[in-house]
Design a protein around this motif. Structure first.
Motif, PDB file in Angstrom:
ATOM      1  N   ASN A 177      -1.381   0.542 -10.585  1.00  0.00           N
ATOM      2  CA  ASN A 177      -2.360  -0.440 -10.111  1.00  0.00           C
ATOM      3  C   ASN A 177      -3.050  -1.111 -11.298  1.00  0.00           C
ATOM      4  OD1 ASN A 177      -4.110  -1.756  -8.167  1.00  0.00           O
ATOM      5  ND2 ASN A 177      -5.705  -0.312  -8.753  1.00  0.00           N
ATOM      6  N   TYR A 204      -4.792  -2.718  -5.466  1.00  0.00           N
ATOM      7  CA  TYR A 204      -5.305  -1.853  -4.411  1.00  0.00           C
ATOM      8  C   TYR A 204      -6.811  -1.997  -4.231  1.00  0.00           C
ATOM      9  CZ  TYR A 204      -0.792   0.533  -4.325  1.00  0.00           C
ATOM     10  OH  TYR A 204       0.545   0.826  -4.196  1.00  0.00           O
ATOM     11  N   GLU A 216       0.834  -1.202   0.000  1.00  0.00           N
ATOM     12  CA  GLU A 216       0.000   0.000   0.000  1.00  0.00           C
ATOM     13  C   GLU A 216       0.872   1.257   0.000  1.00  0.00           C
ATOM     14  OE1 GLU A 216      -2.723   0.015   3.257  1.00  0.00           O
ATOM     15  OE2 GLU A 216      -4.138  -1.351   2.279  1.00  0.00           O
ATOM     16  N   HIS A 240      -8.483   1.851  -0.159  1.00  0.00           N
ATOM     17  CA  HIS A 240      -7.150   2.456  -0.203  1.00  0.00           C
ATOM     18  C   HIS A 240      -7.077   3.527  -1.288  1.00  0.00           C
ATOM     19  CE1 HIS A 240      -2.935   2.888   0.594  1.00  0.00           C
ATOM     20  NE2 HIS A 240      -2.616   2.611  -0.661  1.00  0.00           N
TER      21      HIS A 240
END
Length: 432
Positions: free
Chosen positions: A200, A209, A179, A213
């Motif tokens: 991502n 993710y 993260e 988040h």
């Protein structure tokens, strides 16, 4: 002026005492920030003839297209063939790209968003690499900085530095599934920060993710007054519990430039067709004239091949879901093999199982190995002795780690991991 005689024909030519040109010094140091450059150094010492007939196992570069099991969809080939044979796409395209291609991409991407994109939100590029080049160019101003992830794709830093910007690295947290360290982002940002980059699904970490988040990332960007550059070239290439959520979902919270391409999902990196998307329902990019800067850049830039642009509507509409599921099935199988076999290799630790993209980051403990200086030395020796190519962590800003590509034929992957294990055993320090 000095004069010197030509040795070949006796003709006397005037030679200036000095030349007025010299190279751009900035460029000379950027090869170290290039995956191609680093892999080139590693392969330079590799002598295939000494491998006892063994094939090279390419676990360093994210291009599975050479393997038959990753051959692109027949519908994609038909779309390009049809566009080329039609004779309608031999001319220059408009600088932003052909309208039918942009319209079809807008419709394709809108499926995952709470609002509808228009063709005017799409700018076609020569792959995702040119999209990065363009974004870094239009952001450049004296003193500006951009926040980029570590570990991450150093091409962002290379393009930022080339354009006179500073790249500041925020950490990804391996113990939290890679993260973004939100506190680190906030600490790095100042009045000259213009944007932050997220990748991502993750390259090089293989992370995906969550919605929650990404919401935190968007909220952080809004508070800092910056926008998000969302590198989603591996969009929907996920095979774990987490499903892909596009950053554009949060475009109303903070404006988002989404970068993508057909390279990975269709396994055609050589076709060089990518895009920049303005996920910006509030019109911030228009108000700040950033989109005008993109159009100006495209006016003085090269375009993706027109016939590939012409193929896009049919490629997006006709490619069957079975093709994507087959690709993901193979990648998942390879990711599982990688995860299981890495557990038994000394000096290597894998902090989390990959859930997306084509990569995994593993920690290298050189203290467990004899006569190995660092990750670069490890990779050079591995290539030379075992004909296995992996990327050293220094190439993604993470010294003494390795990035392993598992998107290759599963049998080749097993062979490569077996050779990696043998190499580590050979260099294992004796137990006292």
């Amino acid at each position: 002026m000095e004069k010197s005689a030509s040795a070949s024909n006796g003709v006397v030519k005037a030679v200036p005492a000095s030349w007025n040109f010299e190279p751009n010094e900035t460029l000379l140091g950027l090869t170290a920030l290039s995956v191609r450059g680093v892999l080139g150094r590693i392969k330079a010492g590799m002598v295939e003839a000494d491998g006892g007939g063994r094939p090279v196992v390419p676990m360093g570069h994210g291009d599975p297209s050479a393997f038959p099991c990753f051959r692109t969809a027949a519908e994609a080939v038909d779309a390009v063939t049809g566009a080329l044979q039609s004779g309608e796409y031999n001319s220059y395209a408009t600088c932003v790209g052909l309208e039918p291609a942009r319209r079809s991409i807008a419709q394709y991407l809108s499926r995952d968003l709470p609002y509808t994109l228009s063709p005017d939100d799409i700018y076609l590029t020569s792959g995702c690499a040119q999209a990065i080049e363009i974004i870094c160019s239009v952001l450049a101003r004296p003193g500006a900085n951009i926040l980029v992830p570590r570990p991450g794709y150093l091409f962002y830093e290379a393009r930022a530095v080339f354009n006179g910007m500073e790249a500041r690295y925020f950490d990804l947290l391996p113990e939290k599934g890679w993260e973004v360290d939100i506190d680190c982002v906030q600490a790095l940002a100042d009045k000259n920060t213009v944007a932050m980059v997220i990748v991502n699904p993750g390259n090089p970490c293989g992370n995906v993710y969550t919605y929650e988040h990404l919401a935190k990332v968007a909220d952080t960007a809004r508070k800092l007054g910056i926008f998000v550059i969302a590198d989603e070239v591996y969009a929907h290439l996920t095979f774990g519990e987490r499903k892909f959520v596009p950053m554009g979902v949060f475009g109303a919270v903070a404006p988002v430039f989404t970068l993508g391409s057909i390279s990975k999902k269709w396994v055609v990196p050589g076709w060089r067709l990518g895009w920049i998307v303005t996920n910006d329902p509030n019109g911030v990019f228009q108000m700040t004239k950033v989109v005008g800067s993109i159009k100006s850049y495209l006016d003085i830039s090269s375009d993706p091949p027109t016939f590939v642009q012409g193929a896009i509507p049919n490629l997006l509409e006709n490619t069957k879901e079975e093709f994507f599921q087959k690709t993901i099935k193979i990648i998942k199988e390879s990711a599982d093999i990688c995860w299981e076999q890495l557990k038994g290799i000394n000096a290597i630790t894998c902090p989390s199982k990959p859930e997306g993209s084509m990569f995994v980051m593993v920690k290298l403990d050189v203290s467990c190995l004899s006569d190995i200086k660092d990750d670069m030395d490890f990779c050079c020796r591995l290539a030379k002795e075992e004909l296995v190519v992996v990327l050293p962590g220094c190439a993604v800003g993470y010294k003494d780690w390795l990035r392993i590509t598992f998107a290759i034929d599963p049998s080749s992957l097993e062979d490569g991991l077996h050779r990696l294990k043998s190499f580590c055993l050979r260099y294992k320090k004796p137990t006292k």
